[in-house]
Design an enzyme around this catalytic site. Structure first.
Site, PDB file in Angstrom:
ATOM      1  N   ARG A 209     134.382-119.617  85.316  1.00  0.00           N
ATOM      2  CA  ARG A 209     135.831-120.068  84.842  1.00  0.00           C
ATOM      3  C   ARG A 209     136.380-121.177  85.460  1.00  0.00           C
ATOM      4  NH1 ARG A 209     138.535-113.941  85.170  1.00  0.00           N
ATOM      5  NH2 ARG A 209     138.067-113.544  82.967  1.00  0.00           N
TER       6      ARG A 209
ATOM      7  N   SER B 164     142.801-102.432  85.070  1.00  0.00           N
ATOM      8  CA  SER B 164     142.172-101.926  86.171  1.00  0.00           C
ATOM      9  C   SER B 164     142.600-100.359  86.286  1.00  0.00           C
ATOM     10  CB  SER B 164     142.870-102.491  87.491  1.00  0.00           C
ATOM     11  OG  SER B 164     142.112-103.845  87.622  1.00  0.00           O
TER      12      SER B 164
ATOM     13  N   SER C  95     136.513-108.319  97.177  1.00  0.00           N
ATOM     14  CA  SER C  95     136.308-107.682  95.763  1.00  0.00           C
ATOM     15  C   SER C  95     136.681-106.163  95.772  1.00  0.00           C
ATOM     16  CB  SER C  95     134.666-107.826  95.406  1.00  0.00           C
ATOM     17  OG  SER C  95     134.516-106.988  94.091  1.00  0.00           O
TER      18      SER C  95
ATOM     19  N   ARG D   4     139.894-114.394  78.926  1.00  0.00           N
ATOM     20  CA  ARG D   4     141.051-115.017  79.566  1.00  0.00           C
ATOM     21  C   ARG D   4     140.923-116.498  79.215  1.00  0.00           C
ATOM     22  NH1 ARG D   4     143.270-110.969  81.924  1.00  0.00           N
ATOM     23  NH2 ARG D   4     141.783-109.198  83.017  1.00  0.00           N
TER      24      ARG D   4
ATOM     25  N   ASP E 148     142.333-113.075  88.698  1.00  0.00           N
ATOM     26  CA  ASP E 148     142.052-113.224  87.112  1.00  0.00           C
ATOM     27  C   ASP E 148     142.930-114.253  86.506  1.00  0.00           C
ATOM     28  OD1 ASP E 148     140.109-111.473  87.304  1.00  0.00           O
ATOM     29  OD2 ASP E 148     141.194-109.550  86.741  1.00  0.00           O
TER      30      ASP E 148
ATOM     31  N   LYS F  16     132.889-114.646  87.260  1.00  0.00           N
ATOM     32  CA  LYS F  16     133.810-113.887  86.383  1.00  0.00           C
ATOM     33  C   LYS F  16     133.170-113.573  85.009  1.00  0.00           C
ATOM     34  CE  LYS F  16     136.729-112.580  89.381  1.00  0.00           C
ATOM     35  NZ  LYS F  16     136.574-111.180  90.249  1.00  0.00           N
TER      36      LYS F  16
ATOM     37  N   ARG G 280     126.052-111.319  85.704  1.00  0.00           N
ATOM     38  CA  ARG G 280     126.974-111.418  87.055  1.00  0.00           C
ATOM     39  C   ARG G 280     126.274-110.514  87.854  1.00  0.00           C
ATOM     40  NH1 ARG G 280     132.726-109.560  84.770  1.00  0.00           N
ATOM     41  NH2 ARG G 280     133.183-110.014  86.989  1.00  0.00           N
TER      42      ARG G 280
END
Ligand code: S3P
Length: 441
Positions: free
Chosen positions: A351, A24, A168, A395, A320, A347, A124
């Site tokens: 997920r 980030s 967000s 991830r 995350d 995501k 997304r």
């Protein structure tokens, strides 16, 4: 796309681990440096594919970005309002942060900017940024709010007051970035607090940014058309990447690792507190500050975990980290309930589904009820032997690689290719610690 197998690890993870820089903060260092006048030098920039896409995109806006031979990155910015219309489509690959933050910049940049991304990013939702950014006077062209998107930046932008509809940091940051090139003051109101790297860092670049706490809300106001000044940024270690090693060391008997200069920003590093609540042995030392971001060294030793109930209010500070938290929960004694996980559906993959299917394939009991996930802990006896579909999600791949280390039988993970988006040295670091992550024979 290469499959790999993660085998049970019979030796402890020991020693210091060089986890790379925060994703980030790396994106923001490049973008804010590009919006500043003069030179920004960046130490410990994450050289993951996502961040390199952002570097290429800010160069396409007319700034100069280069990596020096010592690994430092240098951005020669154009200043707020100094970007030129990119002549090519900006392909942000897999990066939601890159595309959404740069849409914010493009919204108040006169001219047309085209954005694209890979298969995952193209599925997304972009409406969550496009709708608030339209208030500045920008126009967006897309099909169903998905990439590819064309942005017609506002020629005469107006400042905006926006109450966040979704928790967000990407949306919040996009609005604040658009506000930089609008006259007057732009305000974002958050009732659910999200990571505040943009606020902290923009202030460091010289932006006039005010944060007011009111009852149950935070109002963030940025003054438009400032002159930002280039500066030196030292990127802290990424807590989301460190998380895989923190959990691996917790699970593998006898482990004792340290990771230095990890971001401990309370709106970001919530996982470590949750793991401690479950019984993890994570000790912080050398607390300090890297360009306005709190950091500390972490020492992690193996520990037994107990299942707990994790309220939805904790989700934004570790959004995350649910894939790797679910792995820790699988190893724990008793049930872990994780609440309020609707954002996991949008995501890099869905997920919630990827975690539930992966754990089920490894013999771990799981339930999804609405947006809550319940993992029935195996009390250190995870059967393993499953086949994991990562759904092209970095991830998910790394979380299940960690699960394999503490399972009874090796598991097979279908794809290692996405790991490079956020953590290119993951496999090398793991194998250096003794993990066997070889291709299936
Ligand atoms: C990020 C914010 C989070 C997170 C993402 C990075 C950021 O996304 O999932 O990996 O850098 O602002 P949301 O803002 O969509 O929650």
């Amino acid at each position: 796309m290469t499959a790999f197998r993660s085998h049970p690890l019979r030796t402890p993870l020991l020693g210091p681990i060089a986890v790379p820089g925060d994703k980030s903060i790396s994106h923001r260092a490049l973008i804010f440096g590009a919006l500043s006048v003069g030179e920004t030098t960046i130490i410990n920039l994450l050289k993951g594919e996502d961040v390199l896409r952002t570097a290429a995109a800010v160069a396409a806006f007319g700034t100069q970005v280069e990596e020096r031979s010592d690994g430092t990155w240098v951005v020669h910015g154009c200043g707020v309002g100094g970007f030129r219309e990119p002549s090519t489509v900006l392909d942000l690959g897999n990066s939601g942060t890159g595309v959404r933050l740069l849409m914010g910049v493009a919204a108040t940049l006169p001219g047309v900017t085209f954005f694209g991304g890979d298969r995952s990013l193209s599925g997304r939702p972009m409406g969550r940024v496009m709708t608030p950014l339209e208030k500045f006077g920008a126009t967006f062209v897309s099909r169903d709010g998905l990439l590819p998107v064309a942005v017609l930046g506002a020629k005469a932008p107006v400042p905006v007051i926006h109450e966040m509809a979704v928790a967000s940091a990407q949306v919040k940051s996009a609005i604040l970035l658009a506000g930089l090139n609008a006259p007057g003051e732009t305000t974002v109101v958050e009732t659910v607090l999200t990571r505040d790297h943009t606020e902290r860092m923009l202030r460091g670049f010289g932006a006039d940014i005010r944060v007011e706490e009111t009852e149950g809300a935070r109002r963030i106001t940025v003054a438009g058309q400032p002159e930002l000044t280039g500066r030196a940024i030292h990127v802290p270690v990424d807590p989301s990447s460190a998380a895989f090693f923190v959990v691996a060391a917790t699970l593998v008997e006898g482990s004792d690792i340290t990771i230095e200069r990890v971001s401990t920003n309370p709106l970001r590093a919530g996982l470590f507190d949750v793991l401690r609540d479950m019984g993890a042995d994570i000790v912080e030392s050398n607390a300090g500050d890297l360009n306005g971001e709190p950091v500390a060294d972490l020492r992690v030793r193996a520990a037994a975990l107990n299942g707990i109930d994790i309220p939805a209010s904790r989700a934004p500070s570790m959004i995350d980290e649910y894939p790797i938290l679910a792995v820790a929960a699988a190893y724990a004694k008793g049930n872990t309930v994780m609440r309020g996980l609707h954002e996991l559906r949008v995501k890099e993959s869905d997920r919630l589904t990827a975690i539930a299917e992966g754990l089920t394939a490894c013999g771990v009991g799981v339930e999804i009820t609405e947006d809550n996930l319940v993992v029935h802990g195996c009390d250190r006896h995870i059967p393993g032997a499953g086949q994991i579909a990562t759904l092209h999600d970095h991830r998910i791949a790394m979380a299940f690689a960690v699960l394999g280390l503490a399972a009874r039988e090796a598991i097979t993970i279908d794809d290692d290719s996405m790991i490079g988006t956020s953590f290119p040295s993951f496999m090398g670091l793991m194998t250096g610690l003794g993990a066997n992550l070889a291709a299936p024979t």
